[in-house]
Structures are given as structure tokens and as C-alpha cells.
Design a protein around this motif. Structure first.
Motif, PDB file in Angstrom:
ATOM      1  N   ALA A 209     -20.023  25.231  -8.066  1.00 26.11           N
ATOM      2  CA  ALA A 209     -20.164  24.180  -8.593  1.00 26.11           C
ATOM      3  C   ALA A 209     -21.698  23.565  -9.054  1.00 26.11           C
ATOM      4  N   LEU A 210     -20.990  22.565 -10.693  1.00 22.66           N
ATOM      5  CA  LEU A 210     -22.689  22.253 -11.074  1.00 22.66           C
ATOM      6  C   LEU A 210     -22.564  21.140 -10.439  1.00 22.66           C
ATOM      7  N   PRO A 211     -23.523  20.531 -10.364  1.00 25.77           N
ATOM      8  CA  PRO A 211     -24.065  18.640 -10.240  1.00 25.77           C
ATOM      9  C   PRO A 211     -23.946  17.838 -11.459  1.00 25.77           C
ATOM     10  N   VAL A 214     -25.506  16.292 -14.081  1.00 22.90           N
ATOM     11  CA  VAL A 214     -25.947  17.404 -15.071  1.00 22.90           C
ATOM     12  C   VAL A 214     -24.724  18.005 -15.967  1.00 22.90           C
ATOM     13  N   CYS A 215     -23.573  17.238 -15.848  1.00 24.97           N
ATOM     14  CA  CYS A 215     -22.389  17.377 -15.913  1.00 24.97           C
ATOM     15  C   CYS A 215     -21.771  16.328 -17.260  1.00 24.97           C
ATOM     16  N   ASP A 216     -22.511  14.799 -16.620  1.00 23.78           N
ATOM     17  CA  ASP A 216     -22.329  13.311 -16.709  1.00 23.78           C
ATOM     18  C   ASP A 216     -23.707  13.716 -18.768  1.00 23.78           C
ATOM     19  N   THR A 217     -24.762  14.797 -18.854  1.00 20.81           N
ATOM     20  CA  THR A 217     -25.203  14.375 -20.150  1.00 20.81           C
ATOM     21  C   THR A 217     -24.074  15.358 -21.122  1.00 20.81           C
ATOM     22  N   VAL A 218     -24.166  16.758 -20.494  1.00 25.92           N
ATOM     23  CA  VAL A 218     -23.073  17.525 -21.643  1.00 25.92           C
ATOM     24  C   VAL A 218     -21.614  17.567 -21.529  1.00 25.92           C
ATOM     25  N   TYR A 219     -21.494  16.655 -20.952  1.00 26.07           N
ATOM     26  CA  TYR A 219     -20.001  15.879 -21.769  1.00 26.07           C
ATOM     27  C   TYR A 219     -20.213  14.682 -22.840  1.00 26.07           C
ATOM     28  N   SER A 235     -14.826  13.525  -7.435  1.00 27.14           N
ATOM     29  CA  SER A 235     -15.613  13.848  -7.353  1.00 27.14           C
ATOM     30  C   SER A 235     -16.124  14.797  -5.988  1.00 27.14           C
ATOM     31  N   LEU A 236     -17.064  15.696  -5.849  1.00 24.79           N
ATOM     32  CA  LEU A 236     -17.192  16.672  -5.110  1.00 24.79           C
ATOM     33  C   LEU A 236     -16.789  16.384  -4.180  1.00 24.79           C
ATOM     34  N   ALA A 252     -28.051  25.045  -8.385  1.00 24.62           N
ATOM     35  CA  ALA A 252     -29.399  24.597  -8.617  1.00 24.62           C
ATOM     36  C   ALA A 252     -29.353  24.652 -10.352  1.00 24.62           C
ATOM     37  N   VAL A 253     -29.245  23.840 -10.992  1.00 20.31           N
ATOM     38  CA  VAL A 253     -29.465  23.122 -12.341  1.00 20.31           C
ATOM     39  C   VAL A 253     -30.865  22.345 -13.099  1.00 20.31           C
TER      40      VAL A 253
END
Length: 269
Positions: A209-211, A214-219, A235-236, A252-253
Motif C-alpha cells: 500500500a502507498l501512503p 504522498v498519493c495526494d501530492t502525486v495525484y 480509505s485504507l 515507507a516513501v
């Protein structure tokens, strides 16, 4: 025009109710194979860790649940088999190989390192000479080999043999978020590279799973627009795979959009 996950109800991962028949079939195949050669399934364990670490204490060696590979593994258990193709053993997953269309997956750069440890040593020893097969969707949520528009591609799939530290490192792109699933990366562990390229004797199957931050920033970057709405509905804790516990599967990213990200996870077999 390529269709997306929320445009087609019969595409891609749709939760455990859809994936369980696939997982049941895969487990039956493994059990039958094990009965023939005397092999036994072993538990998969893991923990988020610094990729440079080659060991961890027994107390930190927490079990990671085995997960469904989903409907599109490309390992021969559900149709197409990419593992037997020349070129599948590689570090760079961004380009298709062999007789494919030869396309390149676009997106924010991601370097993924998995460290495979030996459960028999209490997670103290690395598993040198094992093999890991990794695959995931592209930034639009499509899976190569299966999704309309990329059925002639085989990018974002590849195998590597673990080194003396038990590590494999892949260069890829950050996956998108499609309808109904938290952003994730699939992986299978094999006892050896020979097993992996013969698509036989899978040791374990799981998902990373990705945090969210980080997903919010990338997307928020170009090309990931559809992922914003899809992630906003998830949500997770509600994800069909990770809702029963994700602490040992959350990578960990570190990094950033411009230079790319690095994701690490330690798994024990």
C-alpha cells in the motif's frame, strides 16, 4: 479512447468478492503442485524498513497477510503469462519489451525496493537468490496485457533475483488510483529466478500500500486527474484488501514529484 475503471464495471480489481475465486483457484494450484514435489507453503511476513537494512529483530518480524493477486497478474494463473517471455527479468519496468507494442508508461518516477528476509532465522538473514515479480496499474489505472488500449503492452511488470542483501530494486512510475481500490502494488515471491521465469512454485503473494499524503501530492500532477476523485472515496480502512490491517504492508516513501519517489518495504518468507 481508453476506458477507465469507473467506466466499465467488468474491469480490474473489484474487491474480495470478485477476487476470491481467482485466489482460491491459485491456492488450489499451489497446493496441488506442493503435493507433487513435497513442497509446502510458508508464511509471509514483513515490515516497513529502510531499504539499506539487511536484517531485523524477531520482535519486528510481523506476519503480512497473503493477498489476492487480483484478476490481472499476468503470471499464467488467469490467462496471459508474461513470466516466460524473454526480457521480463529487468529493473526498469517503464517500457514494454519483447514482441509488445513497445510503449512507455508515463508518470511520476518511483523507485521500489523490496527486502526479502528468511523467516526461519527470525528475520535476521536475507534471502539471497529468491525472486520477486512486481506488477501494478499505470497512472490512468490500466493494467498492461488486459485493459483495453494497453493489451499489446507489457510495461509495469518485471522480475528480479534478490542480491546478497535480499533486495530487489525496480524503476517504475507511481501507480494511479482506480475505482474501488486503494493505490497499491502487487508482488509475488518465488524461491528462485528459475521458478519465477517458469511461472511455477509461487512462495507468497501480497500487495504493498502507498501512503495517503504522498498519493495526494502525486495525484495533483498532470495525468493523474482521475485518481483524485477515486482516492477521495476511499480509505485504507475501507479498502477490500487492506481494511483487515495494513501496518505491515504500508511502504515507507520518501522523495518528491520533480525527482521522483523511493518506496521501501521489507517482507519475510
Amino acid at each position: 479512447m481508453r476506458r477507465h475503471h469507473d467506466d466499465e464495471s467488468h474491469e480490474h480489481d473489484r474487491g474480495l468478492s470478485y477476487d476470491l475465486p481467482v485466489l482460491a483457484r491459485r491456492r488450489m494450484i499451489r497446493l496441488m503442485a506442493g503435493a507433487g514435489v513435497g513442497a509446502a507453503l510458508v508464511p509471509l511476513a514483513g515490515c516497513t524498513a529502510d531499504a539499506t537494512s539487511s536484517s531485523t529483530s524477531a520482535a519486528d518480524c510481523a506476519t503480512v497477510p497473503e493477498e489476492t493477486a487480483g484478476p490481472y497478474p499476468g503470471d499464467g494463473s488467469n490467462g496471459v503469462n508474461v513470466l516466460k517471455e524473454s526480457g521480463v527479468v529487468r529493473r526498469d519496468l517503464t517500457r514494454s519489451f519483447g514482441d509488445s507494442a513497445g510503449g512507455t508508461a508515463e508518470g511520476v518516477p518511483l523507485t521500489l525496493t523490496l527486502t526479502v528476509l528468511d523467516a526461519g532465522s527470525g528475520c535476521a538473514d536475507p534471502r539471497k537468490g529468491a525472486a520477486v515479480y512486481v506488477w501494478h496499474c499505470d497512472r490512468e489505472g490500466g493494467y498492461s496485457l488486459y485493459t483495453e488500449g494497453v493489451t499489446d503492452e507489457n510495461y509495469l511488470r518485471g522480475v528480479q533475483e534478490t542480491d546478497a542483501k535480499g533486495q530487489v530494486t525496480f524503476t517504475t512510475v507511481f501507480p494511479g488510483c482506480y475505482t474501488g481500490r486503494w493505490p497499491h502494488i502487487h508482488f509475488e515471491v518465488y524461491g528462485s529466478l528459475r521458478d519465477a521465469t517458469r511461472a511455477t512454485a509461487i512462495t507468497n503473494t501480497s500487495q504493498l500500500a502507498l501512503p495517503k499524503d504522498v498519493c495526494d501530492t502525486v495525484y495533483a500532477t498532470e495525468g493523474y486527474e482521475r485518481s483524485v476523485d477515486n482516492l477521495g472515496r476511499l480509505s485504507l480502512e475501507s479498502d477490500s484488501v487492506f481494511r483487515d490491517g495494513h501496518d505491515q504492508q504500508l511502504a515507507a516513501v520518501t522523495g518528491g514529484v520533480e525527482k521522483g519517489y523511493t518506496a521501501t518495504l521489507t517482507v519475510t518468507v
